[in-house]
Design a protein around this motif. Sequence first.
Motif, PDB file in Angstrom:
ATOM      1  N   ILE A  34       5.354 177.857 108.509  1.00  0.00           N
ATOM      2  CA  ILE A  34       6.193 178.078 107.328  1.00  0.00           C
ATOM      3  C   ILE A  34       6.932 176.800 106.953  1.00  0.00           C
ATOM      4  O   ILE A  34       7.646 176.217 107.772  1.00  0.00           O
ATOM      5  CB  ILE A  34       7.224 179.192 107.576  1.00  0.00           C
ATOM      6  N   ALA A  35       6.766 176.361 105.703  1.00  0.00           N
ATOM      7  CA  ALA A  35       7.602 175.309 105.123  1.00  0.00           C
ATOM      8  C   ALA A  35       8.610 175.984 104.212  1.00  0.00           C
ATOM      9  O   ALA A  35       8.308 177.016 103.599  1.00  0.00           O
ATOM     10  CB  ALA A  35       6.743 174.322 104.330  1.00  0.00           C
ATOM     11  N   ALA A  36       9.819 175.425 104.122  1.00  0.00           N
ATOM     12  CA  ALA A  36      10.860 176.111 103.350  1.00  0.00           C
ATOM     13  C   ALA A  36      11.881 175.129 102.801  1.00  0.00           C
ATOM     14  O   ALA A  36      12.156 174.095 103.411  1.00  0.00           O
ATOM     15  CB  ALA A  36      11.556 177.162 104.221  1.00  0.00           C
ATOM     16  N   ILE A  37      12.444 175.498 101.643  1.00  0.00           N
ATOM     17  CA  ILE A  37      13.549 174.739 101.056  1.00  0.00           C
ATOM     18  C   ILE A  37      14.609 175.695 100.531  1.00  0.00           C
ATOM     19  O   ILE A  37      14.303 176.763 100.007  1.00  0.00           O
ATOM     20  CB  ILE A  37      13.091 173.827  99.892  1.00  0.00           C
ATOM     21  N   ALA A  38      15.861 175.286 100.679  1.00  0.00           N
ATOM     22  CA  ALA A  38      16.959 176.000 100.029  1.00  0.00           C
ATOM     23  C   ALA A  38      16.936 175.677  98.543  1.00  0.00           C
ATOM     24  O   ALA A  38      16.569 174.571  98.133  1.00  0.00           O
ATOM     25  CB  ALA A  38      18.288 175.586 100.647  1.00  0.00           C
ATOM     26  N   THR A  39      17.322 176.658  97.732  1.00  0.00           N
ATOM     27  CA  THR A  39      17.274 176.511  96.272  1.00  0.00           C
ATOM     28  C   THR A  39      18.526 177.104  95.635  1.00  0.00           C
ATOM     29  O   THR A  39      19.217 177.921  96.257  1.00  0.00           O
ATOM     30  CB  THR A  39      16.041 177.231  95.694  1.00  0.00           C
ATOM     31  N   PRO A  40      18.828 176.706  94.402  1.00  0.00           N
ATOM     32  CA  PRO A  40      19.936 177.347  93.680  1.00  0.00           C
ATOM     33  C   PRO A  40      19.533 178.753  93.231  1.00  0.00           C
ATOM     34  O   PRO A  40      18.982 178.961  92.152  1.00  0.00           O
ATOM     35  CB  PRO A  40      20.162 176.426  92.477  1.00  0.00           C
ATOM     36  N   GLY A  41      19.749 179.715  94.082  1.00  0.00           N
ATOM     37  CA  GLY A  41      19.445 181.105  93.785  1.00  0.00           C
ATOM     38  C   GLY A  41      17.971 181.430  93.865  1.00  0.00           C
ATOM     39  O   GLY A  41      17.114 180.546  94.051  1.00  0.00           O
ATOM     40  N   GLY A  42      17.667 182.713  93.720  1.00  0.00           N
ATOM     41  CA  GLY A  42      16.278 183.134  93.700  1.00  0.00           C
ATOM     42  C   GLY A  42      15.534 182.563  92.504  1.00  0.00           C
ATOM     43  O   GLY A  42      14.336 182.274  92.578  1.00  0.00           O
ATOM     44  N   THR A  43      16.247 182.359  91.400  1.00  0.00           N
ATOM     45  CA  THR A  43      15.614 181.766  90.219  1.00  0.00           C
ATOM     46  C   THR A  43      15.133 180.357  90.523  1.00  0.00           C
ATOM     47  O   THR A  43      14.029 179.963  90.122  1.00  0.00           O
ATOM     48  CB  THR A  43      16.604 181.740  89.037  1.00  0.00           C
ATOM     49  N   GLY A  44      15.949 179.596  91.245  1.00  0.00           N
ATOM     50  CA  GLY A  44      15.531 178.258  91.644  1.00  0.00           C
ATOM     51  C   GLY A  44      14.315 178.290  92.542  1.00  0.00           C
ATOM     52  O   GLY A  44      13.432 177.425  92.446  1.00  0.00           O
ATOM     53  N   ALA A  45      14.247 179.296  93.411  1.00  0.00           N
ATOM     54  CA  ALA A  45      13.083 179.429  94.290  1.00  0.00           C
ATOM     55  C   ALA A  45      11.825 179.740  93.486  1.00  0.00           C
ATOM     56  O   ALA A  45      10.746 179.199  93.749  1.00  0.00           O
ATOM     57  CB  ALA A  45      13.336 180.521  95.333  1.00  0.00           C
ATOM     58  N   VAL A  46      11.952 180.621  92.492  1.00  0.00           N
ATOM     59  CA  VAL A  46      10.816 180.948  91.635  1.00  0.00           C
ATOM     60  C   VAL A  46      10.350 179.700  90.888  1.00  0.00           C
ATOM     61  O   VAL A  46       9.153 179.385  90.845  1.00  0.00           O
ATOM     62  CB  VAL A  46      11.194 182.070  90.641  1.00  0.00           C
ATOM     63  N   ARG A  47      11.294 178.971  90.312  1.00  0.00           N
ATOM     64  CA  ARG A  47      10.948 177.768  89.547  1.00  0.00           C
ATOM     65  C   ARG A  47      10.267 176.729  90.446  1.00  0.00           C
ATOM     66  O   ARG A  47       9.248 176.130  90.076  1.00  0.00           O
ATOM     67  CB  ARG A  47      12.196 177.190  88.896  1.00  0.00           C
ATOM     68  N   GLN A  48      10.824 176.495  91.626  1.00  0.00           N
ATOM     69  CA  GLN A  48      10.222 175.515  92.531  1.00  0.00           C
ATOM     70  C   GLN A  48       8.846 175.983  93.011  1.00  0.00           C
ATOM     71  O   GLN A  48       7.947 175.163  93.217  1.00  0.00           O
ATOM     72  CB  GLN A  48      11.145 175.261  93.720  1.00  0.00           C
ATOM     73  N   GLY A  49       8.684 177.285  93.172  1.00  0.00           N
ATOM     74  CA  GLY A  49       7.374 177.809  93.549  1.00  0.00           C
ATOM     75  C   GLY A  49       6.330 177.526  92.486  1.00  0.00           C
ATOM     76  O   GLY A  49       5.214 177.081  92.787  1.00  0.00           O
ATOM     77  N   PHE A  50       6.696 177.765  91.226  1.00  0.00           N
ATOM     78  CA  PHE A  50       5.776 177.464  90.131  1.00  0.00           C
ATOM     79  C   PHE A  50       5.504 175.963  90.041  1.00  0.00           C
ATOM     80  O   PHE A  50       4.386 175.539  89.739  1.00  0.00           O
ATOM     81  CB  PHE A  50       6.338 177.969  88.806  1.00  0.00           C
ATOM     82  N   ASP A  51       6.525 175.159  90.291  1.00  0.00           N
ATOM     83  CA  ASP A  51       6.337 173.704  90.274  1.00  0.00           C
ATOM     84  C   ASP A  51       5.354 173.267  91.355  1.00  0.00           C
ATOM     85  O   ASP A  51       4.527 172.375  91.128  1.00  0.00           O
ATOM     86  CB  ASP A  51       7.679 173.000  90.481  1.00  0.00           C
ATOM     87  N   LEU A  52       5.454 173.885  92.529  1.00  0.00           N
ATOM     88  CA  LEU A  52       4.528 173.541  93.611  1.00  0.00           C
ATOM     89  C   LEU A  52       3.099 173.921  93.227  1.00  0.00           C
ATOM     90  O   LEU A  52       2.150 173.160  93.489  1.00  0.00           O
ATOM     91  CB  LEU A  52       4.935 174.251  94.899  1.00  0.00           C
ATOM     92  N   VAL A  53       2.940 175.084  92.605  1.00  0.00           N
ATOM     93  CA  VAL A  53       1.616 175.509  92.142  1.00  0.00           C
ATOM     94  C   VAL A  53       1.056 174.497  91.147  1.00  0.00           C
ATOM     95  O   VAL A  53      -0.102 174.067  91.244  1.00  0.00           O
ATOM     96  CB  VAL A  53       1.696 176.908  91.492  1.00  0.00           C
ATOM     97  N   LYS A  54       1.890 174.100  90.197  1.00  0.00           N
ATOM     98  CA  LYS A  54       1.442 173.162  89.168  1.00  0.00           C
ATOM     99  C   LYS A  54       1.077 171.810  89.764  1.00  0.00           C
ATOM    100  O   LYS A  54       0.130 171.148  89.320  1.00  0.00           O
ATOM    101  CB  LYS A  54       2.533 173.014  88.110  1.00  0.00           C
TER     102      LYS A  54
END
Length: 394
Positions: free
Chosen positions: A92-112
């Motif tokens: 598991i790799a992981a990062i803290a984010t500004p809220g769940g919204t930040g996690a969703v956005r960073q997830g999409f960024d990683l996909v892109k």
Amino acid sequence: MFDRLNELPADKILALGAAFKADPRPEKIDLGVGVYKNPEGVTPIMRAVKAAEKRLWEEETTKAYVALAGDPAYADAMIALILGDAVTREHIAAIATPGGTGAVRQGFDLVKMANPDARVFVSDPTWPNHLSILKHMKMETIQYRYFDDETRGVDFGGMMEDLAQIRAGDIVLLHGCCHNPTGANLNMVEWKAVVEHLNAVGAIPMIDIAYQGFGDGLEQDAEATRFVAANCPEVLIAASCSKNFGIYRERTGLLMAVMQDASRNKITQGSLSYLNRQNYSFPPDHGAKLVTMVLTDEALRADWKKELEDTRLTMLELRQQLADELQRLTGSDRFGFIAQHRGMFSRLGTTPEMVEKLRADHAIYMVGDSRLNIAGLNQRTVPILAKAIVDCGI
């Protein structure tokens, strides 16, 4: 430059909240904005969080930056909470984010970053900000059927028909529990069928889990996410602490990338940290520190779990009270689905016109797709809502 900007549409849920505040009618009821409220209409600070905050105030010695990925202790505590022993930490790799919204956005960024051609399949309906973020990022988005307006349950047949379109490398966004906005969840048989299909095609699940502990309990609400993490080659998981820790304004989230091939962990972790650096550098730490303290202190964790369970049971009681009152008024069990749904939300499955009639005639505010926030009710207002629903002919 500024003269080239165009007015953008207002967020419908936030606009609804503003309209509610401006309504002078004293009997108005807010069932729109998705925050938990106690019977007094207050979003409280949880006891364990308050105690941790007092302790942190006394013990904290610096406000220096944390690591790009956030405090490793926070990631460890959240991974244990969500995934248990389903996957070992080196996968598991992981990062803290500004809220769940930040996690969703960073997830999409990683996909892109990894696959610019990936399409993202999202449930119809889903949390509106999923679609807004994807549109802003210009990522191809395809909706799959999910909610049946007749049964007010999951249209699993339609969902699987639509997911037959997925290709290798596509992303399928799933809600880990307490589906927002419908409250209708897949059962484990259905989850297993989805995983089998995704694995056969080579598509990647991304799970948004924002309400763990609000549905059937902490462990039960994590069951599907753990199953997916343990049985798919790669999984993205966006988690939020806003609801189950009540720290909405602290913006505390976590993005996890789970992989069966642990040799990819170092590169994936580096990519996640890189994305944090590009978007906001170091993630906020105050809320993350509170969550870590609560989850790793035996007494604080026990008190948090008790208050969270009380919150969950309160929402279940409100669901049952509303379903019972509607049955009493209509002589029908057609609203029984409200008691079967889980989490903060249910979707009535009625028209925007009926939702507007509820607002205009009865000062009851809910999102136009008929999503209502169960946590916005109390024992006094449940009969008022039930009567309004019947009076409007819903």
